[in-house]
Design a protein around this motif. Structure first.
Motif, short mmCIF file in Angstrom:
data_model
loop_
_atom_site.label_atom_id
_atom_site.label_comp_id
_atom_site.label_asym_id
_atom_site.label_seq_id
_atom_site.Cartn_x
_atom_site.Cartn_y
_atom_site.Cartn_z
N PHE A 23 67.66 -14.51 3.47
CA PHE A 23 67.13 -13.82 4.35
C PHE A 23 65.67 -13.75 4.14
CE2 PHE A 23 71.14 -11.33 5.12
CZ PHE A 23 71.06 -11.18 6.52
N GLU A 24 64.62 -13.61 5.06
CA GLU A 24 63.10 -13.98 4.90
C GLU A 24 62.73 -13.22 3.54
OE1 GLU A 24 61.08 -12.68 8.10
OE2 GLU A 24 61.90 -14.22 9.51
N LYS A 25 62.69 -12.07 3.32
CA LYS A 25 62.21 -11.44 2.14
C LYS A 25 62.68 -11.97 0.92
CE LYS A 25 64.42 -7.64 0.18
NZ LYS A 25 64.22 -6.15 -0.16
N ASP A 26 63.60 -12.92 0.84
CA ASP A 26 63.94 -13.72 -0.42
C ASP A 26 63.83 -14.96 -0.45
OD1 ASP A 26 65.45 -11.44 -1.84
OD2 ASP A 26 67.12 -11.65 -0.49
N GLN A 27 62.99 -15.62 0.52
CA GLN A 27 62.56 -17.02 0.60
C GLN A 27 61.28 -16.91 -0.16
OE1 GLN A 27 62.51 -18.08 4.47
NE2 GLN A 27 64.70 -18.29 4.90
N ARG A 77 69.35 -11.90 -1.35
CA ARG A 77 70.15 -11.47 -0.18
C ARG A 77 70.40 -12.76 0.70
NH1 ARG A 77 68.51 -5.59 1.92
NH2 ARG A 77 68.68 -4.61 -0.27
N TYR A 78 71.73 -13.22 0.90
CA TYR A 78 71.92 -14.47 1.55
C TYR A 78 72.34 -14.10 2.94
CZ TYR A 78 72.30 -16.16 -3.12
OH TYR A 78 72.08 -16.62 -4.60
N PHE A 79 71.78 -14.98 3.97
CA PHE A 79 72.05 -15.04 5.27
C PHE A 79 73.27 -15.76 5.81
CE2 PHE A 79 71.20 -16.89 9.50
CZ PHE A 79 71.46 -15.80 10.31
N SER A 80 73.42 -16.89 4.91
CA SER A 80 74.68 -17.78 5.43
C SER A 80 74.82 -18.80 4.21
CB SER A 80 74.49 -18.68 6.26
OG SER A 80 73.21 -19.50 6.35
N ILE A 81 75.90 -19.36 3.94
CA ILE A 81 76.26 -20.36 3.38
C ILE A 81 77.11 -21.36 4.07
CG2 ILE A 81 76.26 -19.12 1.22
CD1 ILE A 81 79.37 -18.80 1.26
N MET A 105 65.24 -15.17 9.26
CA MET A 105 65.70 -14.12 9.80
C MET A 105 65.73 -12.84 8.67
SD MET A 105 68.05 -12.70 11.72
CE MET A 105 68.61 -14.04 12.74
N LYS A 106 65.34 -11.68 9.26
CA LYS A 106 65.07 -10.65 8.60
C LYS A 106 66.30 -10.10 8.13
CE LYS A 106 60.65 -9.51 10.55
NZ LYS A 106 59.56 -9.19 9.61
N PHE A 107 66.52 -9.26 7.04
CA PHE A 107 67.77 -8.52 6.58
C PHE A 107 68.26 -7.77 7.65
CE2 PHE A 107 69.71 -4.95 4.81
CZ PHE A 107 70.95 -5.73 4.09
N PHE A 108 69.63 -7.73 7.58
CA PHE A 108 70.24 -6.64 8.44
C PHE A 108 71.77 -6.50 7.82
CE2 PHE A 108 71.42 -10.68 10.51
CZ PHE A 108 72.68 -10.40 11.05
N LEU A 109 72.34 -5.62 8.24
CA LEU A 109 73.67 -5.48 8.00
C LEU A 109 74.33 -5.12 9.51
CD1 LEU A 109 75.66 -5.17 5.64
CD2 LEU A 109 75.59 -2.71 5.83
N PRO A 110 75.31 -5.92 9.90
CA PRO A 110 76.22 -5.74 10.89
C PRO A 110 76.63 -4.20 11.26
CG PRO A 110 76.51 -7.72 9.99
CD PRO A 110 76.00 -7.06 9.01
N LEU A 111 76.48 -3.56 12.20
CA LEU A 111 76.85 -2.38 12.82
C LEU A 111 76.42 -1.32 12.12
CD1 LEU A 111 80.79 -3.02 12.67
CD2 LEU A 111 79.08 -3.60 14.61
N ALA A 112 75.29 -1.40 11.27
CA ALA A 112 74.39 -0.26 10.73
C ALA A 112 73.50 0.15 11.75
CB ALA A 112 73.64 -0.71 9.43
#
Length: 108
Positions: free
Chosen positions: A102-106, A37-41, A1-8
């Motif tokens: 997120f992808e760029k942090d993998q 940058r964490y997508f989920s935990i 998943m590529k980084f995103f911020l909800p509602l931005a």
């Protein structure tokens, strides 16, 4: 998943708002967050398995998860609408949570 911020509305706004949420999380918690940058935990809370994911509702508060931060030697910080974004401090999740980046942090 590529980084995103909800509602931005765009990438520039996402970066600006993410930085503000991160600063708020650090100020309220007293911890310096890690650069990832964490997508989920996934973690256990009061005997119940919890999954927090950016862009989804937190199962406990029913609020939108905007960001998740790790801290060195401490818990994960989960930022929702009223816990770390618009007001208050982030929720704390066990430091032994299983994160997804997120992808760029993998790592390649």
């Amino acid at each position: 998943m590529k980084f995103f911020l909800p509602l931005a509305k765009d990438a520039e706004t996402a970066e600006k708002d993410y930085s503000a949420i991160k600063e708020n999380a650090e100020r309220h918690s007293g911890w310096k967050t890690l650069p990832h940058r964490y997508f989920s935990i996934d973690y256990m809370h009061k005997g119940r398995k919890i999954h927090n994911e950016v862009g989804k509702e937190d199962p406990e508060t029913r609020e939108l998860v905007f960001a998740i931060f790790g801290v060195d030697g401490g818990p994960f910080l989960v930022c929702t609408t009223h816990r770390g974004v618009l007001s208050g401090s982030a929720m704390m999740a066990n430091e032994d949570a299983t994160p997804t980046l997120f992808e760029k942090d993998q790592k390649p």
